[in-house]
Scaffold this active site. Sequence first.
Site, PDB file in Angstrom:
ATOM      1  N   GLY A 207       0.832  -1.201   0.000  1.00 21.50           N
ATOM      2  CA  GLY A 207       0.000   0.000   0.000  1.00 21.50           C
ATOM      3  C   GLY A 207       0.865   1.248   0.000  1.00 21.50           C
TER       4      GLY A 207
ATOM      5  CG  ASP B 289       4.111  -7.448  10.048  1.00 20.39           C
ATOM      6  OD1 ASP B 289       2.977  -7.947   9.860  1.00 20.39           O
ATOM      7  OD2 ASP B 289       5.178  -8.036   9.775  1.00 20.39           O
ATOM      8  CB  VAL B 290      -1.746  -7.062  11.251  1.00 25.11           C
ATOM      9  CG1 VAL B 290      -2.256  -5.652  11.210  1.00 25.11           C
ATOM     10  CG2 VAL B 290      -1.844  -7.700   9.890  1.00 25.11           C
TER      11      VAL B 290
ATOM     12  CB  SER C 238      -3.180 -10.131   2.420  1.00 28.14           C
ATOM     13  OG  SER C 238      -2.633 -11.057   1.489  1.00 28.14           O
TER      14      SER C 238
ATOM     15  CG  ASN D  39      -1.573 -11.355  15.907  1.00 26.27           C
ATOM     16  OD1 ASN D  39      -1.498 -12.161  16.832  1.00 26.27           O
ATOM     17  ND2 ASN D  39      -0.522 -10.916  15.251  1.00 26.27           N
TER      18      ASN D  39
ATOM     19  CE1 TYR E 115      -3.681 -12.892  -1.809  1.00 28.45           C
ATOM     20  CE2 TYR E 115      -4.795 -14.163  -3.515  1.00 28.45           C
ATOM     21  CZ  TYR E 115      -4.759 -13.075  -2.653  1.00 28.45           C
ATOM     22  OH  TYR E 115      -5.795 -12.162  -2.648  1.00 28.45           O
TER      23      TYR E 115
ATOM     24  NE  ARG F  15      -4.160  -6.418  -7.637  1.00 28.84           N
ATOM     25  CZ  ARG F  15      -4.713  -6.165  -6.458  1.00 28.84           C
ATOM     26  NH1 ARG F  15      -5.769  -6.847  -6.065  1.00 28.84           N
ATOM     27  NH2 ARG F  15      -4.207  -5.240  -5.655  1.00 28.84           N
TER      28      ARG F  15
HETATM   29  P1  NAD Z   1      -3.438  -4.056  -1.703  1.00 26.69           P
HETATM   30  O1  NAD Z   1      -2.113  -4.718  -1.899  1.00 26.69           O
HETATM   31  O2  NAD Z   1      -3.695  -2.792  -2.445  1.00 26.69           O
HETATM   32  O3  NAD Z   1      -3.708  -3.769  -0.166  1.00 26.69           O
HETATM   33  C1  NAD Z   1      -3.278  -4.609   0.856  1.00 26.69           C
HETATM   34  C2  NAD Z   1      -2.728  -3.736   1.978  1.00 26.69           C
HETATM   35  O4  NAD Z   1      -2.303  -4.573   3.050  1.00 26.69           O
HETATM   36  C3  NAD Z   1      -1.526  -2.880   1.559  1.00 26.69           C
HETATM   37  O5  NAD Z   1      -1.737  -1.548   1.916  1.00 26.69           O
HETATM   38  C4  NAD Z   1      -0.365  -3.489   2.317  1.00 26.69           C
HETATM   39  O6  NAD Z   1       0.670  -2.560   2.599  1.00 26.69           O
HETATM   40  C5  NAD Z   1      -1.062  -4.040   3.556  1.00 26.69           C
HETATM   41  N1  NAD Z   1      -0.325  -5.131   4.220  1.00 26.69           N
HETATM   42  C6  NAD Z   1       0.224  -6.231   3.645  1.00 26.69           C
HETATM   43  N2  NAD Z   1       0.814  -6.991   4.581  1.00 26.69           N
HETATM   44  C7  NAD Z   1       0.641  -6.348   5.775  1.00 26.69           C
HETATM   45  C8  NAD Z   1       1.021  -6.637   7.110  1.00 26.69           C
HETATM   46  N3  NAD Z   1       1.725  -7.742   7.409  1.00 26.69           N
HETATM   47  N4  NAD Z   1       0.657  -5.772   8.093  1.00 26.69           N
HETATM   48  C9  NAD Z   1      -0.031  -4.638   7.805  1.00 26.69           C
HETATM   49  N5  NAD Z   1      -0.421  -4.324   6.544  1.00 26.69           N
HETATM   50  C10 NAD Z   1      -0.095  -5.165   5.547  1.00 26.69           C
HETATM   51  O7  NAD Z   1      -4.547  -5.160  -2.053  1.00 26.69           O
HETATM   52  P2  NAD Z   1      -6.132  -5.018  -2.188  1.00 26.69           P
HETATM   53  O8  NAD Z   1      -6.494  -5.328  -3.583  1.00 26.69           O
HETATM   54  O9  NAD Z   1      -6.598  -3.782  -1.562  1.00 26.69           O
HETATM   55  O10 NAD Z   1      -6.596  -6.273  -1.313  1.00 26.69           O
HETATM   56  C11 NAD Z   1      -7.124  -6.121   0.015  1.00 26.69           C
HETATM   57  C12 NAD Z   1      -7.524  -7.494   0.540  1.00 26.69           C
HETATM   58  O11 NAD Z   1      -8.548  -8.053  -0.304  1.00 26.69           O
HETATM   59  C13 NAD Z   1      -6.386  -8.499   0.549  1.00 26.69           C
HETATM   60  O12 NAD Z   1      -6.499  -9.309   1.691  1.00 26.69           O
HETATM   61  C14 NAD Z   1      -6.631  -9.325  -0.693  1.00 26.69           C
HETATM   62  O13 NAD Z   1      -6.108 -10.612  -0.583  1.00 26.69           O
HETATM   63  C15 NAD Z   1      -8.160  -9.329  -0.762  1.00 26.69           C
HETATM   64  N6  NAD Z   1      -8.616  -9.550  -2.147  1.00 26.69           N
HETATM   65  C16 NAD Z   1      -8.567  -8.542  -3.060  1.00 26.69           C
HETATM   66  C17 NAD Z   1      -8.985  -8.792  -4.365  1.00 26.69           C
HETATM   67  C18 NAD Z   1      -8.979  -7.707  -5.418  1.00 26.69           C
HETATM   68  O14 NAD Z   1      -9.364  -7.996  -6.558  1.00 26.69           O
HETATM   69  N7  NAD Z   1      -8.644  -6.485  -5.130  1.00 26.69           N
HETATM   70  C19 NAD Z   1      -9.420 -10.076  -4.735  1.00 26.69           C
HETATM   71  C20 NAD Z   1      -9.417 -11.072  -3.770  1.00 26.69           C
HETATM   72  C21 NAD Z   1      -9.032 -10.802  -2.469  1.00 26.69           C
HETATM   73  N1  UDP Z   2      -2.867 -10.786 -17.314  1.00 33.79           N
HETATM   74  C1  UDP Z   2      -2.505 -10.430 -18.608  1.00 33.79           C
HETATM   75  N2  UDP Z   2      -1.691  -9.360 -18.775  1.00 33.79           N
HETATM   76  C2  UDP Z   2      -1.253  -8.596 -17.735  1.00 33.79           C
HETATM   77  C3  UDP Z   2      -1.630  -8.940 -16.413  1.00 33.79           C
HETATM   78  C4  UDP Z   2      -2.431 -10.046 -16.238  1.00 33.79           C
HETATM   79  O1  UDP Z   2      -2.903 -11.073 -19.587  1.00 33.79           O
HETATM   80  O2  UDP Z   2      -0.514  -7.612 -17.998  1.00 33.79           O
HETATM   81  C5  UDP Z   2      -3.780 -11.925 -17.121  1.00 33.79           C
HETATM   82  C6  UDP Z   2      -3.297 -12.948 -16.110  1.00 33.79           C
HETATM   83  O3  UDP Z   2      -2.452 -13.903 -16.740  1.00 33.79           O
HETATM   84  C7  UDP Z   2      -4.616 -13.546 -15.644  1.00 33.79           C
HETATM   85  C8  UDP Z   2      -5.587 -12.374 -15.719  1.00 33.79           C
HETATM   86  O4  UDP Z   2      -4.993 -11.436 -16.613  1.00 33.79           O
HETATM   87  O5  UDP Z   2      -5.044 -14.540 -16.549  1.00 33.79           O
HETATM   88  C9  UDP Z   2      -5.856 -11.722 -14.366  1.00 33.79           C
HETATM   89  O6  UDP Z   2      -4.613 -11.449 -13.780  1.00 33.79           O
HETATM   90  P1  UDP Z   2      -4.431 -10.620 -12.435  1.00 33.79           P
HETATM   91  O7  UDP Z   2      -2.973 -10.605 -12.128  1.00 33.79           O
HETATM   92  O8  UDP Z   2      -5.149  -9.339 -12.545  1.00 33.79           O
HETATM   93  O9  UDP Z   2      -5.207 -11.446 -11.318  1.00 33.79           O
HETATM   94  P2  UDP Z   2      -5.486 -13.001 -11.058  1.00 33.79           P
HETATM   95  O10 UDP Z   2      -6.905 -13.165 -11.354  1.00 33.79           O
HETATM   96  O11 UDP Z   2      -4.629 -13.839 -11.958  1.00 33.79           O
HETATM   97  O12 UDP Z   2      -5.109 -13.170  -9.632  1.00 33.79           O
END
Ligand code: NAD
Ligand code: UDP
Length: 320
Positions: free
Chosen positions: A37, A57-58, A80, A104, A150, A191
């Site tokens: 982040g 760090d959580v 995460s 935690n 993950y 992504r």
């Molecule tokens: P992101 O990477 O933008 O945000 C995650 C945040 O968690 C970051 O700010 C990072 O610094 C913080 N972080 C990581 N490890 C940490 C730790 N040990 N202690 C404190 N902070 C920590 O990701 P996001 O897309 O905002 O995702 C948020 C949550 O949603 C995540 O748990 C992710 O797995 C889940 N999620 C997101 C998506 C999506 O499409 N965005 C899909 C599935 C799951």
């Molecule tokens: N992908 C892609 N080009 C990129 C980034 C991702 O074709 O520059 C594809 C990746 O291989 C996957 C899908 O897009 O099939 C979604 O990828 P992302 O990393 O966004 O998230 P995922 O769903 O794989 O966790």
Amino acid sequence: MKKIVVTGAAGFLGSHLTKNLLEEGHFVIGIDNLSTGKQSNIDDILENENFSFYNLDVSNNEVLDLPELTNIDEIYHLASPASPKFYQAKPFETIAVNTIGTQNMLELAMRWSAKMLYTSTSEAYGDPEVHPQPEEYRGNVNTWGPRACYDEAKRLGEVYCYEYYTRYNVQVKVARIFNTYSAGLRNDDGRVISNFVTQALTGQDITVYGDGSQTRSFCYVDDNIRALKLMMEKDGATGEIINIGNPDEYTILELAHMVKRLTGSNSKITFHPLPKDDPKVRRPDISKAKRILGWEPQIDLEEGLKRTIEAYREKLFVKN
Ligand code: NAD
Ligand code: UDP
């Protein structure tokens, strides 16, 4: 006014959620170690008197000793790494934050009888053999590959939630989030939507991995945040795993063409090797979310992409 903890508050979803909760008049304690982040995501709220931020760090047990963590009503545990690019660069941190970090937060929830929401992922289904994916599907995850740190960490995070729910009656809810986007994603997040839109707007090649026939279902951030809050609110979601995503499914090649059309870009679409274990299809069955939360997404991909493109344009060419 509720006292709410948001872990991952400086991340993409966490910063959106935090701002939304502050707008509703709650007191929010944000915890984030800024590993993926950015503090710039929350610069505009750092001075807000209803917001406290801790760069911590959580996964470290010392987080439990923070004096401000008392009388908590709700915990959203979002911390995460989430992008494959970042979780594969930090596998051990990813495992720790979803296991020890989740424990935690569950301990904290138990201590203050707080409700807790854990953000799991569609990756819990791995490379699915059932399509679309309902919550009962147990998944097809490879433990011996680059996505395992993950996928398996999130699955174990769910196990922690199950144990605290059944043994200690912690009021926990698990959201399995499917691909969610907006311009809140870092340009270098890796992504697919942040890559394609950034590439299209800056005239770089649009990089499709594989032949682009793999599918994903994309949910706009506002729909996601609305769902997470409903999960927290509804008692019927306690002790449940619920898919949160948009069931409209697109191939990655369709997405590339749509981004090119909506940006009016001259970028070339180029093809690159498919990463190992990349899921071939992904689409949520959201009947449980509809039934328990009365929720379904309202913003389709074209509308969400238009908003995303406009905001990225501003970020790339106006602000900087
Ligand atoms: P992101 O990477 O933008 O945000 C995650 C945040 O968690 C970051 O700010 C990072 O610094 C913080 N972080 C990581 N490890 C940490 C730790 N040990 N202690 C404190 N902070 C920590 O990701 P996001 O897309 O905002 O995702 C948020 C949550 O949603 C995540 O748990 C992710 O797995 C889940 N999620 C997101 C998506 C999506 O499409 N965005 C899909 C599935 C799951
Ligand atoms: N992908 C892609 N080009 C990129 C980034 C991702 O074709 O520059 C594809 C990746 O291989 C996957 C899908 O897009 O099939 C979604 O990828 P992302 O990393 O966004 O998230 P995922 O769903 O794989 O966790």
